[in-house]
Design an enzyme around this catalytic site. Structure first.
Site, short mmCIF file in Angstrom:
data_model
loop_
_atom_site.label_atom_id
_atom_site.label_comp_id
_atom_site.label_asym_id
_atom_site.label_seq_id
_atom_site.Cartn_x
_atom_site.Cartn_y
_atom_site.Cartn_z
N LYS A 1 0.54 -1.31 0.09
CA LYS A 1 0.19 -0.52 0.15
C LYS A 1 0.72 1.34 0.09
O LYS A 1 0.41 1.72 -0.68
CB LYS A 1 -1.12 0.14 0.98
N GLN B 1 -4.79 -1.34 9.75
CA GLN B 1 -4.15 -2.76 9.25
C GLN B 1 -5.33 -3.87 10.08
O GLN B 1 -4.78 -3.38 10.84
CB GLN B 1 -3.20 -2.93 9.10
N ASP C 1 -11.32 2.73 3.61
CA ASP C 1 -11.94 1.02 3.82
C ASP C 1 -13.26 0.96 3.30
O ASP C 1 -13.90 -0.33 2.74
CB ASP C 1 -11.62 0.09 4.97
#
Ligand code: GUN
Length: 304
Positions: free
Chosen positions: A65, A109, A132
């Site tokens: 990422k 995460q 997200d």
């Protein structure tokens, strides 16, 4: 022209292998140009990826990422915290990032260490910075079809299906796995009017999975278990999307493991019309969609 998806009896060719890496690279190129335009107007898209602990798979996802952020020309405010970080410390960091106007996206995460309540953390991220798409406000918007950041893996799968012109409207789609990250939001996305599929969501409680997958035009496996989808479970000509990223011990590899999906790739590709590989299928699309959500979060601040 061969009608590949759901063509039924008489189908003899091996499946087209969907190149997620290539499609993702094309999307990322477009995102980099839009980023450059935004930067010329004085806004630099910025994402903070927060990793708690040292889980090897998470470390590798976060690295990918961050590389994508740098390649897109975006700012990176990522933080790695020790495994023993308290819930209060993590909430405090999220509060700071929520208040910081130069940060447009926040991603924590998952999974988090067991002593931290994942829901409390995800609910604390400002819905506007939730790249997200996991905040209940954004999930609610997804359910009722309002504009909102979409969860990256499900969105990436839909973009991949569309890029290959795989018909979703009227298709029978089976999603295996009911996680909040992939299975549930994907089932919602595929059943929305713009995809228009008839969706069955299967999970560990499903009896006779094969009888359900065997009828599907599109099978998506997000179970996180090798051999979940075998050749005898797939209708001839179906499209098969593999979300699984399973680490299998392999002494011949320097890392000591190899990656494998949920699908018996070599056997299923002889039955399916389209199939995604692991790696190189869905994974790169997840990252491309994350870059898109970050860019769009930054673009929205300019509209305010
Ligand atoms: N862990 C595995 N996939 C994801 C994802 O898409 N987002 C976050 N935040 N954590 C993950």
């Amino acid at each position: 022209m061969i009608k590949r998806c759901g063509s039924g009896a008489g189908y003899t060719m091996s499946a087209v292998i969907i190149d997620g890496k290539k499609t993702a690279a094309e999307i990322r190129e477009r995102i980099a140009s839009r980023t450059a335009e935004l930067k010329a107007g004085g806004v630099v898209p910025c994402l903070a990826v927060i990793l708690v602990g040292n889980d090897p798979a998470s470390l590798s996802y976060v690295r990918a990422k961050r590389n994508a952020l740098s390649e897109a020309g975006m700012n990176d405010r990522s933080v790695q915290l020790p495994e023993n970080t308290s819930e209060a410390e993590l909430l405090s960091l999220i509060g700071e990032l929520n208040r910081d106007e130069s940060v447009h996206g926040i991603l924590v995460q998952l999974p988090l260490p067991k002593h931290i309540d994942e829901r409390k953390i995800l609910f604390a991220i400002s819905p506007e910075k939730d790249v997200d798409g996991f905040h209940p406000v954004n999930i609610g918007k997804l359910v009722i079809g309002c504009d909102a950041p979409l969860p990256c893996t499900p969105h990436g799968i839909v973009v991949l299906l569309k890029s290959m012109h795989i018909e979703t409207s009227g298709a029978r789609a089976v999603v295996v796995g009911r996680s909040n990250i992939v299975g549930k939001p994907l089932a919602l996305l595929l059943s929305r009017k713009d995809c228009n599929a008839t969706v069955t969501l299967c999970h560990t409680g499903t009896k006779d999975l094969k009888s359900i997958t065997k009828d599907a035009d599109i099978v998506v496996s997000a179970a996180g278990m090798p051999h979940t989808i075998r050749a005898d479970m797939v209708k001839k000509g179906a499209a098969v999307i593999d979300v699984g990223v399973n680490r299998i011990p392999d002494a011949s590899k320097k890392s000591g493991f190899r990656l494998t999906g949920d699908v018996d790739f070599d056997a299923v590709k002889e039955v399916a019309s389209y199939i995604t590989p692991v790696p190189g299928g869905v994974g790169p699309m997840t990252i491309a969609m994350l870059m898109q959500n970050t860019l769009e979060a930054a673009e929205r601040t300019r509209e305010c």
